[in-house]
Write a protein that holds these residues in place. Structure first.
Motif, mmCIF file in Angstrom:
data_model
loop_
_atom_site.group_PDB
_atom_site.id
_atom_site.type_symbol
_atom_site.label_atom_id
_atom_site.label_comp_id
_atom_site.label_asym_id
_atom_site.label_seq_id
_atom_site.Cartn_x
_atom_site.Cartn_y
_atom_site.Cartn_z
ATOM 1 N N ALA A 89 0.832 -1.206 0.000
ATOM 2 C CA ALA A 89 0.000 0.000 0.000
ATOM 3 C C ALA A 89 0.865 1.255 0.000
ATOM 4 N N THR A 90 1.971 1.210 0.730
ATOM 5 C CA THR A 90 2.885 2.357 0.768
ATOM 6 C C THR A 90 3.491 2.606 -0.604
ATOM 7 N N LEU A 91 3.942 1.549 -1.257
ATOM 8 C CA LEU A 91 4.532 1.678 -2.593
ATOM 9 C C LEU A 91 3.503 2.173 -3.602
ATOM 10 N N CYS A 92 2.295 1.642 -3.521
ATOM 11 C CA CYS A 92 1.232 2.071 -4.444
ATOM 12 C C CYS A 92 0.923 3.552 -4.289
ATOM 13 N N SER A 93 0.928 4.045 -3.051
ATOM 14 C CA SER A 93 0.644 5.452 -2.801
ATOM 15 C C SER A 93 1.700 6.361 -3.402
ATOM 16 N N LEU A 94 2.921 5.868 -3.471
ATOM 17 C CA LEU A 94 4.020 6.660 -4.008
ATOM 18 C C LEU A 94 4.100 6.579 -5.531
ATOM 19 N N LEU A 95 3.585 5.499 -6.096
ATOM 20 C CA LEU A 95 3.723 5.275 -7.535
ATOM 21 C C LEU A 95 2.733 6.084 -8.368
ATOM 22 N N THR A 96 1.506 6.182 -7.899
ATOM 23 C CA THR A 96 0.475 6.851 -8.689
ATOM 24 C C THR A 96 -0.589 7.448 -7.784
ATOM 25 N N LYS A 97 -1.207 8.539 -8.237
ATOM 26 C CA LYS A 97 -2.260 9.179 -7.451
ATOM 27 C C LYS A 97 -3.569 8.409 -7.500
ATOM 28 N N TYR A 98 -3.655 7.394 -8.350
ATOM 29 C CA TYR A 98 -4.884 6.606 -8.464
ATOM 30 C C TYR A 98 -4.894 5.397 -7.529
ATOM 31 N N THR A 99 -3.813 5.224 -6.776
ATOM 32 C CA THR A 99 -3.746 4.103 -5.827
ATOM 33 C C THR A 99 -3.342 4.627 -4.458
ATOM 34 N N ARG A 100 -4.065 5.623 -4.012
ATOM 35 C CA ARG A 100 -3.774 6.236 -2.715
ATOM 36 C C ARG A 100 -4.539 5.537 -1.596
ATOM 37 N N VAL A 101 -3.954 5.564 -0.417
ATOM 38 C CA VAL A 101 -4.634 5.090 0.785
ATOM 39 C C VAL A 101 -5.494 6.207 1.351
ATOM 40 N N LEU A 102 -4.964 7.425 1.324
ATOM 41 C CA LEU A 102 -5.680 8.608 1.793
ATOM 42 C C LEU A 102 -6.124 9.432 0.598
ATOM 43 N N PRO A 103 -7.195 10.206 0.728
ATOM 44 C CA PRO A 103 -7.675 11.036 -0.377
ATOM 45 C C PRO A 103 -6.625 12.061 -0.807
ATOM 46 N N LEU A 104 -6.725 12.509 -2.047
ATOM 47 C CA LEU A 104 -5.768 13.469 -2.585
ATOM 48 C C LEU A 104 -5.738 14.774 -1.787
ATOM 49 N N TYR A 105 -6.913 15.222 -1.321
ATOM 50 C CA TYR A 105 -6.915 16.484 -0.590
ATOM 51 C C TYR A 105 -6.069 16.388 0.672
ATOM 52 N N ALA A 106 -6.007 15.190 1.270
ATOM 53 C CA ALA A 106 -5.199 14.996 2.474
ATOM 54 C C ALA A 106 -3.718 14.886 2.132
ATOM 55 N N THR A 107 -3.379 14.063 1.131
ATOM 56 C CA THR A 107 -1.968 13.884 0.778
ATOM 57 C C THR A 107 -1.372 15.156 0.175
ATOM 58 N N ASP A 108 -2.174 15.894 -0.591
ATOM 59 C CA ASP A 108 -1.692 17.164 -1.159
ATOM 60 C C ASP A 108 -1.374 18.159 -0.042
ATOM 61 N N TYR A 109 -2.231 18.184 0.977
ATOM 62 C CA TYR A 109 -1.989 19.084 2.106
ATOM 63 C C TYR A 109 -0.745 18.665 2.881
ATOM 64 N N LEU A 110 -0.616 17.366 3.157
ATOM 65 C CA LEU A 110 0.524 16.878 3.931
ATOM 66 C C LEU A 110 1.850 17.145 3.230
ATOM 67 N N SER A 111 1.836 17.063 1.905
ATOM 68 C CA SER A 111 3.078 17.243 1.141
ATOM 69 C C SER A 111 3.280 18.676 0.657
ATOM 70 N N SER A 112 2.416 19.589 1.086
ATOM 71 C CA SER A 112 2.473 20.973 0.590
ATOM 72 C C SER A 112 3.626 21.772 1.167
ATOM 73 N N GLY A 113 4.162 21.317 2.301
ATOM 74 C CA GLY A 113 5.224 22.073 2.957
ATOM 75 C C GLY A 113 4.693 23.113 3.916
ATOM 76 N N THR A 114 3.384 23.300 3.956
ATOM 77 C CA THR A 114 2.764 24.290 4.850
ATOM 78 C C THR A 114 1.899 23.631 5.924
ATOM 79 N N ALA A 115 1.897 22.308 5.970
ATOM 80 C CA ALA A 115 1.057 21.587 6.929
ATOM 81 C C ALA A 115 1.514 21.846 8.363
ATOM 82 N N LYS A 116 0.566 22.149 9.235
ATOM 83 C CA LYS A 116 0.844 22.399 10.647
ATOM 84 C C LYS A 116 0.086 21.388 11.498
#
Length: 225
Positions: A89-116
């Motif tokens: 599941a971890t590898l799938c999440s890193l390979l493509t946005k269509y095989t995420r464990v968490l929704p895109l809105y969550a992963t985009d926020y976490l990886s934005s660099g501004t997450a608090k």
């Protein structure tokens, strides 16, 4: 079967409908689109808190022996399968946005660099983390403990049939709550794996809850780093 019907009804009203209603209310109050990060994250938080508490309190007697009922061999087999799934599941999440464990809105926020962790104009890490943990706990109670037991008692399905049906129902209802197309593939595989672990551990939820927790923690780590 009656216990599952009650839990399913609560899930449908408090999780599925509740999440949509809260999201709409936020959209009206903030005069913002319903797809905003604030609306999605806080509606999920509130619906997950209410759904988990209601289902847990009503079914607490059914969960007293939930942690582990299997033997050593079952534990090892289930632990290996669950660990492999976390890696995949971890590898799938890193390979493509269509095989995420968490929704895109969550992963985009976490990886934005501004997450608090505890502050932010739209959401914060704590809100997302608590929400997904409560979603996981609620789904394990309803779609593992109660659904699989109900299928065993009320149908003539074999073990494989029970696992497949439980996996499908869990995936559909999880999607109706999270409403994230990009999580569908991993969610379906996860529901099958967790249904299999539950069915092959003498109806124990301990490892399932541990794996759900580790999967979420892993996702937060890889997208925050």
């Amino acid at each position: 079967l009656d216990r599952f019907k009650i839990a399913f009804a609560l899930f449908a009203v408090l999780a599925f409908l509740g999440n949509g209603i809260i999201m709409t209310i936020f959209a009206v109050i903030k005069e913002d689109a319903s797809s905003s990060l604030f609306n999605k994250s806080y509606s999920l938080l509130f619906s997950s808190i209410v759904a988990f508490l209601a289902i847990f309190i009503i079914h607490i007697k059914d969960l007293k022996d939930f942690f582990w009922n299997g033997n050593k061999s079952q534990f090892i087999n289930c632990f290996v399968v669950g660990t492999l799934f976390i890696i995949i599941a971890t590898l799938c999440s890193l390979l493509t946005k269509y095989t995420r464990v968490l929704p895109l809105y969550a992963t985009d926020y976490l990886s934005s660099g501004t997450a608090k962790w505890f502050s932010g104009p739209k959401t914060n890490i704590s809100v997302l983390f608590v929400s997904f943990i409560l979603v996981a706990l609620t789904e394990e109670i309803v779609f593992r403990r109660l659904l699989i037991d109900a299928l065993d008692d009320a149908t003539m399905l074999g073990d494989t049939g029970v696992i497949i049906v439980a996996g499908l129902v869990g995936t559909i209802m999880s999607f109706s709550w999270i409403m994230s197309v990009e999580t569908l593939i991993v969610s379906f595989v996860m529901n099958l794996v967790l249904a299999g672990i539950y069915a092959n551990s003498n109806r124990s939820l301990g490892l399932n809850i541990l794996f759900r927790f580790l999967i979420i923690v892993t996702q937060f780590i890889i997208f925050l780093v």
